[in-house]
Design a protein around this motif. Structure first.
Motif, PDB file in Angstrom:
ATOM      1  N   GLU A  38       2.331   1.556  -0.041  1.00  0.00           N
ATOM      2  CA  GLU A  38       3.778   1.487  -0.249  1.00  0.00           C
ATOM      3  C   GLU A  38       4.515   2.488   0.622  1.00  0.00           C
ATOM      4  O   GLU A  38       5.568   2.179   1.194  1.00  0.00           O
ATOM      5  CB  GLU A  38       4.132   1.723  -1.718  1.00  0.00           C
ATOM      6  CG  GLU A  38       5.620   1.520  -1.966  1.00  0.00           C
ATOM      7  CD  GLU A  38       6.041   1.806  -3.391  1.00  0.00           C
ATOM      8  OE1 GLU A  38       6.635   0.920  -4.005  1.00  0.00           O
ATOM      9  OE2 GLU A  38       5.765   2.917  -3.867  1.00  0.00           O
TER      10      GLU A  38
ATOM     11  N   THR B  44      11.395   2.517  -6.644  1.00  0.00           N
ATOM     12  CA  THR B  44      10.283   2.635  -7.591  1.00  0.00           C
ATOM     13  C   THR B  44       9.900   4.071  -7.907  1.00  0.00           C
ATOM     14  O   THR B  44       9.129   4.312  -8.839  1.00  0.00           O
ATOM     15  CB  THR B  44       9.033   1.915  -7.042  1.00  0.00           C
ATOM     16  OG1 THR B  44       8.671   2.501  -5.773  1.00  0.00           O
ATOM     17  CG2 THR B  44       9.293   0.437  -6.847  1.00  0.00           C
TER      18      THR B  44
ATOM     19  N   ALA C 127       8.253  -4.762  -1.608  1.00  0.00           N
ATOM     20  CA  ALA C 127       7.402  -5.524  -2.528  1.00  0.00           C
ATOM     21  C   ALA C 127       6.642  -6.621  -1.787  1.00  0.00           C
ATOM     22  O   ALA C 127       5.442  -6.840  -2.030  1.00  0.00           O
ATOM     23  CB  ALA C 127       8.240  -6.116  -3.651  1.00  0.00           C
TER      24      ALA C 127
END
Length: 558
Positions: free
Chosen positions: A186, A400, A217
């Motif tokens: 990520e 996130t 994502a």
């Protein structure tokens, strides 16, 4: 090295966003402006290989006699450092802001980390040739700009007197990309989203950031992971493929590792965030440098990578060092604002003094000081096709990262959860939590992700700290439950003020997607995604089995 001809000077006009940032950065500073400022933009500075890097020189019209020059080298754009540059220059310091290779008009190709030592040394040598050079240089900046400072340390020039490094670490390899045997997917994808849009207009950058949630994502879900950056941004980069291709013990990484020479690191202040992706490694750097006898201070708070308070704290710390290095380092070595706390606390060392609390998970889901009387096992199935989500934590992805409600994670069948009784008093948890897990698996290379949470009076669970480990289970035949192995997962440096009546909760799982690249269950879990093979884990409970050790700190003055 010759000194290039200068562009004309101009009175700096900050973009609107930078004007707001300048006000935010300076409104609480103790020092006041002493000078007007002009700026020479786009000065062409030649590196030793002939590559020209564009550089802005912020000039105080009334420089403070003998004041150190402030240096920043950045891939993110010189205008984006305008608020900081003006703040320092107004206080009598010459400020040099240089664009790294391949960005914002600088020549060459951006190959992260590999050119920063030589280019940084060339930039310092150029400064030393200037008539306004005072004999002293301080460096400043965070994230990749922190890495450009660490890159100077293998061959540190005598003129570099001090540093302030925020949200960064000496080893990108160890702290982020191949962290504890896995791959930081990520972070890699989110950084590429930033790199791909940072030279766009302000409006387009805002649109990109709003779309980044879906883009990151998509990249995180890519199979194989070699397609992750392309799926997120529409283009790929050679260095992302290099990061995947080279194992952590490959000598290819050597030029990016700045951990080798702690004895030459100058006095410095490290500004860290407990929810920052570099936070755990940055505190490890502090501990290692202190052990090597270096003058280093740590300032840490409940911040993610993009928390605005980081810049305000870093500016203040840099001004203290600019005013006098020795006086700045006479202050306590550690200053923290804990997660859930409103006050700053000072300590002479990390971890702070205190005691260790050991808690044991039981079959009934409780987490208690007394171990279970008899041995038992609890299990779960990990499916890489439906990987366990990360649910907050230390991430570069603004959508996130940080403190998040754990409801979705904790309702999953592939996350084990144990909860303590209510705390009888306010408790400062500060240090590094260690989770020992006894586990058998059907996967010879199994992932472990452990997380400590705080459960409030309403029953909501919030993440405090987490740790990851990719472990090898020798003797395990894929698809058959192997022997029990014992693993220690360190959750990284953290500090949290946990309120009376709140409870502590331990999670154990085999994933935090996409923060850590999912384990496909193959022989090469970084590169071989030709199939996705699930695995079963059995976690041992018992008198001398799985447990968590939590550092409880003594609060100064309590």
């Amino acid at each position: 090295m010759t000194t290039p001809a200068r562009h004309g000077s101009e009175t700096p006009r900050l973009p609107a966003f930078e004007r707001v940032r300048h006000w935010q950065l300076t409104r609480s500073l103790e020092s006041v402006p002493v000078s007007e400022v002009v700026v020479e933009r786009g000065v062409r500075v030649a590196m030793s290989d002939g590559t020209v890097l564009l550089t802005d020189h912020w000039v105080p019209t009334t420089p403070s006699p003998g004041a150190p020059v402030l240096l920043t080298r950045t891939p993110y754009g010189r205008d984006g450092f305008g608020a900081e540059a003006l703040t320092f220059a107004e206080r009598g310091h010459h400020v040099v802001v240089q664009s790294c290779r391949g960005h914002f008009g600088s020549e060459g190709t951006f190959n992260p980390f590999f050119d920063e030592t030589s280019d940084g040394l060339d930039c310092v040598a150029w400064i030393e040739e200037q008539p306004w050079f005072t004999g002293r240089i301080h460096t400043y900046g965070g994230s990749y700009v922190g890495m450009t400072q660490w890159a100077l340390t293998p061959r540190l020039p005598d003129s570099v007197e001090a540093m302030v490094i925020g949200i960064s670490a000496r080893s990108f390899l160890r702290s982020i990309i191949h962290h504890r045997g896995g791959f930081g997917l990520e972070t890699a994808v989110a950084w590429h989203v930033v790199l791909g849009s940072m030279e766009d207009s302000a409006v387009r950058q805002v649109r990109t950031q709003l779309a980044a949630r879906g883009a990151v994502a998509r990249g995180g879900d890519a199979i194989p992971p070699t397609r992750a950056v392309e799926r997120a941004t529409g283009t790929d980069t050679p260095f992302f493929q290099d990061w995947l291709a080279h194992d952590p013990d490959d000598p290819w990484w050597a030029p990016t590792d700045f951990e080798l020479s702690p004895s030459v690191v100058p006095p410095l202040v490290l500004v860290a965030g407990f929810y920052d992706l570099f936070g755990h490694a940055q505190v490890e750097d502090f501990v290692a440098l202190r052990a090597a006898g270096r003058p280093v201070r740590l300032v840490a708070g409940p911040w993610t990578h993009v928390s605005p308070e980081i810049s305000r704290v870093a500016i203040a710390e840099s001004l203290r060092q600019l005013a006098g290095v020795e006086a700045a380092h006479a202050e306590p070595a550690v200053r923290i604002r804990p997660i859930g706390g409103s006050s700053w606390l000072s300590f002479d060392a990390w971890p702070p003094p205190g005691h260790l609390l050991t808690l044991h998970p039981h079959e009934d889901g409780s987490l208690r000081p007394d171990p279970p009387a008899r041995a038992a096992r609890v299990g779960y199935h990990y499916d890489p096709a439906q990987p366990t989500p990360m649910g907050g934590g230390r991430s570069l992805n603004v959508w996130t990262a940080g403190r998040r409600d754990q409801k979705v994670r904790e309702e999953r069948d592939d996350v084990l959860v144990w909860t303590s009784g209510p705390l009888t008093r306010d408790t400062l948890v500060a240090g590094e939590v260690e989770v020992t897990v006894e586990m058998a698996s059907t996967n010879p290379t199994v992932d472990l992700f452990a997380r400590l949470c705080e459960v409030d009076r309403r029953g909501r669970s919030w993440n405090l700290a987490d740790g990851y480990l990719r472990a090898t289970h020798d003797g395990t035949e894929r698809g058959r439950l192997g022997p029990v192995r014992r693993h220690v997962v360190t959750l990284g440096a953290m500090a949290a003020q946990v309120r009376r009546g709140h409870r502590l909760r331990l999670q154990v799982s085999s994933g935090a997607h996409p923060l850590h690249l999912r384990n496909p269950g193959t022989d090469d879990p970084v590169r071989d995604f030709s199939k996705l093979v699930g695995s079963d884990q059995q976690v041992g409970l018992g008198p001398a089995s799985t447990h968590v050790v939590i550092p409880i700190a003594e609060v100064p003055g309590s």
